[in-house]
Write a protein that holds these residues in place. Structure first.
Motif, PDB file in Angstrom:
ATOM      1  N   LYS A 297       0.941  -1.436  -0.024  1.00  0.00           N
ATOM      2  CA  LYS A 297       0.160  -0.087   0.093  1.00  0.00           C
ATOM      3  C   LYS A 297       0.812   1.167   0.057  1.00  0.00           C
ATOM      4  CE  LYS A 297      -0.532  -0.151   5.107  1.00  0.00           C
ATOM      5  NZ  LYS A 297      -1.528  -0.236   6.167  1.00  0.00           N
ATOM      6  N   VAL A 298       0.341   2.283  -0.571  1.00  0.00           N
ATOM      7  CA  VAL A 298       0.938   3.828  -0.369  1.00  0.00           C
ATOM      8  C   VAL A 298       0.116   4.572   0.088  1.00  0.00           C
ATOM      9  CG1 VAL A 298       2.251   3.171  -2.606  1.00  0.00           C
ATOM     10  CG2 VAL A 298       0.054   4.087  -2.808  1.00  0.00           C
ATOM     11  N   SER A 299       0.589   5.688   0.744  1.00  0.00           N
ATOM     12  CA  SER A 299      -0.180   6.636   1.317  1.00  0.00           C
ATOM     13  C   SER A 299       0.713   7.997   1.523  1.00  0.00           C
ATOM     14  CB  SER A 299      -0.762   6.335   2.919  1.00  0.00           C
ATOM     15  OG  SER A 299       0.535   6.116   3.796  1.00  0.00           O
ATOM     16  N   VAL A 300      -0.063   9.059   1.394  1.00  0.00           N
ATOM     17  CA  VAL A 300       0.627  10.457   1.451  1.00  0.00           C
ATOM     18  C   VAL A 300       0.507  10.929   2.925  1.00  0.00           C
ATOM     19  CG1 VAL A 300       0.849  13.012   0.688  1.00  0.00           C
ATOM     20  CG2 VAL A 300       0.283  10.869  -0.977  1.00  0.00           C
ATOM     21  N   ASP A 301       1.451  10.788   3.994  1.00  0.00           N
ATOM     22  CA  ASP A 301       1.161  10.924   5.092  1.00  0.00           C
ATOM     23  C   ASP A 301       1.511  12.481   5.877  1.00  0.00           C
ATOM     24  OD1 ASP A 301       0.676   8.353   5.385  1.00  0.00           O
ATOM     25  OD2 ASP A 301       2.648   7.622   5.580  1.00  0.00           O
ATOM     26  N   ASP A 302       2.214  13.052   4.863  1.00  0.00           N
ATOM     27  CA  ASP A 302       2.672  14.492   5.595  1.00  0.00           C
ATOM     28  C   ASP A 302       2.957  15.386   4.459  1.00  0.00           C
ATOM     29  OD1 ASP A 302       3.104  16.269   7.571  1.00  0.00           O
ATOM     30  OD2 ASP A 302       4.881  15.348   8.011  1.00  0.00           O
ATOM     31  N   ALA A 303       3.142  16.659   4.701  1.00  0.00           N
ATOM     32  CA  ALA A 303       3.442  17.661   3.830  1.00  0.00           C
ATOM     33  C   ALA A 303       4.460  18.499   4.801  1.00  0.00           C
ATOM     34  CB  ALA A 303       2.368  18.490   3.454  1.00  0.00           C
ATOM     35  N   LEU A 304       5.682  18.573   3.783  1.00  0.00           N
ATOM     36  CA  LEU A 304       6.797  19.586   4.550  1.00  0.00           C
ATOM     37  C   LEU A 304       7.226  20.638   3.467  1.00  0.00           C
ATOM     38  CD1 LEU A 304       9.021  16.732   5.649  1.00  0.00           C
ATOM     39  CD2 LEU A 304       7.528  17.770   6.985  1.00  0.00           C
ATOM     40  N   THR A 305       7.326  21.874   4.110  1.00  0.00           N
ATOM     41  CA  THR A 305       7.596  22.940   3.256  1.00  0.00           C
ATOM     42  C   THR A 305       9.213  23.340   3.612  1.00  0.00           C
ATOM     43  OG1 THR A 305       5.614  23.964   3.477  1.00  0.00           O
ATOM     44  CG2 THR A 305       7.354  25.293   2.831  1.00  0.00           C
ATOM     45  N   LYS A 306      10.078  23.402   2.625  1.00  0.00           N
ATOM     46  CA  LYS A 306      11.223  23.563   2.689  1.00  0.00           C
ATOM     47  C   LYS A 306      11.766  24.472   1.502  1.00  0.00           C
ATOM     48  CE  LYS A 306      15.807  21.462   2.686  1.00  0.00           C
ATOM     49  NZ  LYS A 306      16.549  20.088   2.479  1.00  0.00           N
ATOM     50  N   GLU A 307      12.451  25.911   1.995  1.00  0.00           N
ATOM     51  CA  GLU A 307      12.803  26.724   1.118  1.00  0.00           C
ATOM     52  C   GLU A 307      11.502  27.276   0.429  1.00  0.00           C
ATOM     53  OE1 GLU A 307      16.225  25.813  -1.122  1.00  0.00           O
ATOM     54  OE2 GLU A 307      17.585  25.753   0.876  1.00  0.00           O
ATOM     55  N   ASN A 308      10.615  27.486   0.894  1.00  0.00           N
ATOM     56  CA  ASN A 308       9.222  27.744   0.474  1.00  0.00           C
ATOM     57  C   ASN A 308       8.578  26.813  -0.651  1.00  0.00           C
ATOM     58  OD1 ASN A 308       7.164  29.917   0.412  1.00  0.00           O
ATOM     59  ND2 ASN A 308       8.117  30.649  -1.888  1.00  0.00           N
ATOM     60  N   VAL A 309       9.098  25.651  -0.843  1.00  0.00           N
ATOM     61  CA  VAL A 309       8.841  24.736  -1.690  1.00  0.00           C
ATOM     62  C   VAL A 309       7.896  23.560  -0.844  1.00  0.00           C
ATOM     63  CG1 VAL A 309       9.184  22.966  -3.224  1.00  0.00           C
ATOM     64  CG2 VAL A 309      10.324  25.202  -3.263  1.00  0.00           C
ATOM     65  N   THR A 310       6.826  22.966  -0.934  1.00  0.00           N
ATOM     66  CA  THR A 310       5.957  21.979  -0.278  1.00  0.00           C
ATOM     67  C   THR A 310       6.529  20.630  -0.881  1.00  0.00           C
ATOM     68  OG1 THR A 310       4.393  23.736   0.325  1.00  0.00           O
ATOM     69  CG2 THR A 310       4.097  21.218   0.433  1.00  0.00           C
ATOM     70  N   TYR A 311       6.839  19.873  -0.160  1.00  0.00           N
ATOM     71  CA  TYR A 311       6.943  18.444  -0.511  1.00  0.00           C
ATOM     72  C   TYR A 311       5.991  17.493   0.212  1.00  0.00           C
ATOM     73  CZ  TYR A 311      11.567  19.958  -2.327  1.00  0.00           C
ATOM     74  OH  TYR A 311      12.490  20.518  -3.142  1.00  0.00           O
ATOM     75  N   TYR A 312       5.473  16.448  -0.355  1.00  0.00           N
ATOM     76  CA  TYR A 312       4.639  15.392   0.171  1.00  0.00           C
ATOM     77  C   TYR A 312       5.139  14.175   0.363  1.00  0.00           C
ATOM     78  CZ  TYR A 312       1.191  19.192  -1.015  1.00  0.00           C
ATOM     79  OH  TYR A 312       0.686  20.425  -1.178  1.00  0.00           O
ATOM     80  N   LYS A 313       5.125  13.712   1.568  1.00  0.00           N
ATOM     81  CA  LYS A 313       5.843  12.651   2.006  1.00  0.00           C
ATOM     82  C   LYS A 313       5.211  11.288   1.700  1.00  0.00           C
ATOM     83  CE  LYS A 313       7.967  10.461   5.975  1.00  0.00           C
ATOM     84  NZ  LYS A 313       8.006  10.710   7.731  1.00  0.00           N
ATOM     85  N   ILE A 314       5.544  10.497   1.040  1.00  0.00           N
ATOM     86  CA  ILE A 314       4.824   8.985   0.623  1.00  0.00           C
ATOM     87  C   ILE A 314       5.213   8.083   1.412  1.00  0.00           C
ATOM     88  CG2 ILE A 314       4.195   7.893  -1.338  1.00  0.00           C
ATOM     89  CD1 ILE A 314       4.820  10.180  -3.310  1.00  0.00           C
ATOM     90  N   THR A 315       4.834   7.024   2.116  1.00  0.00           N
ATOM     91  CA  THR A 315       5.100   6.165   2.812  1.00  0.00           C
ATOM     92  C   THR A 315       4.661   4.892   1.633  1.00  0.00           C
ATOM     93  OG1 THR A 315       5.006   6.973   4.645  1.00  0.00           O
ATOM     94  CG2 THR A 315       4.918   4.739   4.764  1.00  0.00           C
ATOM     95  N   VAL A 316       5.635   3.882   1.366  1.00  0.00           N
ATOM     96  CA  VAL A 316       5.379   2.919   0.606  1.00  0.00           C
ATOM     97  C   VAL A 316       5.821   1.531   1.406  1.00  0.00           C
ATOM     98  CG1 VAL A 316       6.220   1.476  -1.406  1.00  0.00           C
ATOM     99  CG2 VAL A 316       6.125   4.059  -1.409  1.00  0.00           C
TER     100      VAL A 316
END
Length: 465
Positions: A12-31
């Motif tokens: 399964k996969v899930s997008v568990d979190d969102a992190l903003t770094k240097e004004n860019v948002t990254y979405y953390k995926i757990t596989v």
């Protein structure tokens, strides 16, 4: 290590979190694939690029991806809403493509880093494109325990393809490369791999695919990882097992033999061509009977271990070089009875205090005893008559700090004093002259004729008459 083809229904996969770094948002995926899991982070634009490929090539519905928003797309509320939408999107796509798992989607989720099948696809492509060049130019190819584990596990699978692939992704390219490889390096680690829960040194592998291997170097890999050495007993010439917490040579030499009883060992387990062994930086306390399995051994290095005594290795008739540096040797008694026609010995950084045990090593050419505890210059008397000895190291011993140390050592070699290289330096003319004087004083005191005058006795007698 992940095996998606065997755990499709337990993945399964899930997008568990969102992190903003240097004004860019990254979405953390757990596989998660079975018991294996890892994380991968992507920007929304990465999702867009992936979606375009999946829509055009794999029939994914275009409206599945949450739309782009230009205004106020950095607010915490919006970021959380997008995370939830991307989570739903990713789960839907994953379920839709579970059976085919196209390469683009697999790479997006980092399957090529942590999964057996997709890692091997990337490896096959690399070897298809560059294999011949690598075989021609590389001194040694480095395989990770992950790659070797993947190869070993793939050989056990009746593995269906996840989708129709180009020929260059075929596993046969990996096997073909391995069968021709002559030099292999394997480096292990107890650190978790990347963002996963995979520990490389927990993975088992065998060396069966390597049919032509001549040189093998294993660094930091516990022997419990290796299940079989395949045909290496017939081909291997040089073996290094370093920093592997090995306590016995047979941990590798007999790694795939179930009953390690010396009385039941047949000639089939002997290493027919192995001439160089390096087991430096391990925990070896004794050289056991397994050394007899290497009858062609010429060079043996056991530096940085826990050895205190040398066992009988006289069965190694071709052994010429012995490196025992950085162990715990103190007395080296009767070594002539334990080793054959040895040419070079390195015993630096031990606790040796006397040279008596080396007095009958008549083929010895080089003896390194630097950084030991030899304090009496007269100890050199035990080795000064060795006919082949040319290189001697006594530096960093207490004796090396005595007055005229070099001259006193050189002098004891008599008519061979010009041939000796002491502490990596041959005697100067001044040292030789002083040594001859000391030698003359010594032999006169003993009632003998100095060696450098012996050849002139007849002419001197004639002149006196």
């Amino acid at each position: 290590m992940s095996s998606f083809v065997n755990h499709r229904d337990d993945s399964k996969v899930s997008v568990d979190d969102a992190l903003t770094k240097e004004n860019v948002t990254y979405y953390k995926i757990t596989v998660k694939v079975g018991s294996v899991y890892w994380n991968v982070s992507h920007r929304y634009s990465d999702f867009v690029d992936l979606h375009d490929k999946l829509v055009s090539d794999h029939g994914v519905a275009k409206e599945l991806l949450p739309p782009k928003k230009v205004i106020r797309n950095k607010t915490p509320k919006f970021v959380e809403q997008r995370r939830e939408a991307l989570n739903e999107y990713l789960k839907n796509v994953f379920n839709y493509l579970r059976l085919t798992m196209p390469t683009e989607f697999a790479h997006f989720l980092d399957f090529h880093l942590y999964d057996i099948f997709f890692l091997l696809q990337d490896l096959a492509k690399t070897l298809f494109l560059e294999g011949d060049k690598l075989l021609e130019n590389e001194k040694a190819h480095k395989f990770s325990p992950m790659e070797l584990h993947a190869i070993s596990e793939r050989l056990k699978m009746a593995c269906p393809t996840t989708e129709k692939q180009d020929q260059m992704y075929d596993f046969s390219h990996v096997l073909d490369y391995c069968s021709q490889l002559r030099s292999l390096s394997i480096e292990g680690s107890y650190e978790k791999l990347g963002t996963s829960n995979i520990v490389p040194n927990d993975l088992q592998f065998d060396l069966i695919p390597f049919k032509s291997l001549v040189d093998l170097k294993i660094i930091g890999v516990p022997m419990a990882c290796i299940q079989s050495v395949g045909t290496l007993r017939d081909t291997l010439v040089s073996l290094s097992v370093l920093i592997a917490t090995v306590v016995s040579l047979n941990e590798f030499l007999l790694v795939d033999i179930l009953h390690k009883d010396p009385s039941s060992i047949a000639d089939t387990v002997k290493w027919k061509k192995l001439s160089t062994i390096n087991f430096a930086s391990n925990n070896i306390q004794n050289v056991d009977w397994a050394i007899k399995l290497v009858p062609k051994l010429q060079q043996l290095s056991l530096s940085s271990n826990r050895l205190r005594e040398l066992c009988d290795i006289s069965c190694l008739h071709e052994l010429r070089v012995l490196n025992l540096a950085m162990n715990s040797f103190s007395a080296c008694e009767n070594w002539h009875a334990k080793i054959g026609n040895i040419v070079k010995i390195d015993l630096s950084q031990n606790q040796v205090s006397t040279l008596r045990g080396f007095s009958r090593l008549y083929s010895l050419e080089s003896l390194d005893l630097s950084c030991n505890v030899i304090s009496d210059v007269e100890e050199v008397q035990h080795i000064c008559k060795l006919p082949c000895l040319e290189y001697l190291w006594l530096t960093a011993n207490p004796v090396a700090s005595t007055i005229d140390y070099r001259v006193k050592v050189i002098e004891q070699f008599n008519n061979r004093m010009t041939e000796l290289c002491l502490d990596n330096e041959k005697a100067s003319e001044k040292e030789l002259d002083t040594a001859r004087v000391l030698q003359a004083l010594r032999v006169v005191k003993e009632g003998k004729t100095p060696s450098f005058l012996q050849n002139n006795n007849s002419s001197l007698s004639f002149n006196r008459s």
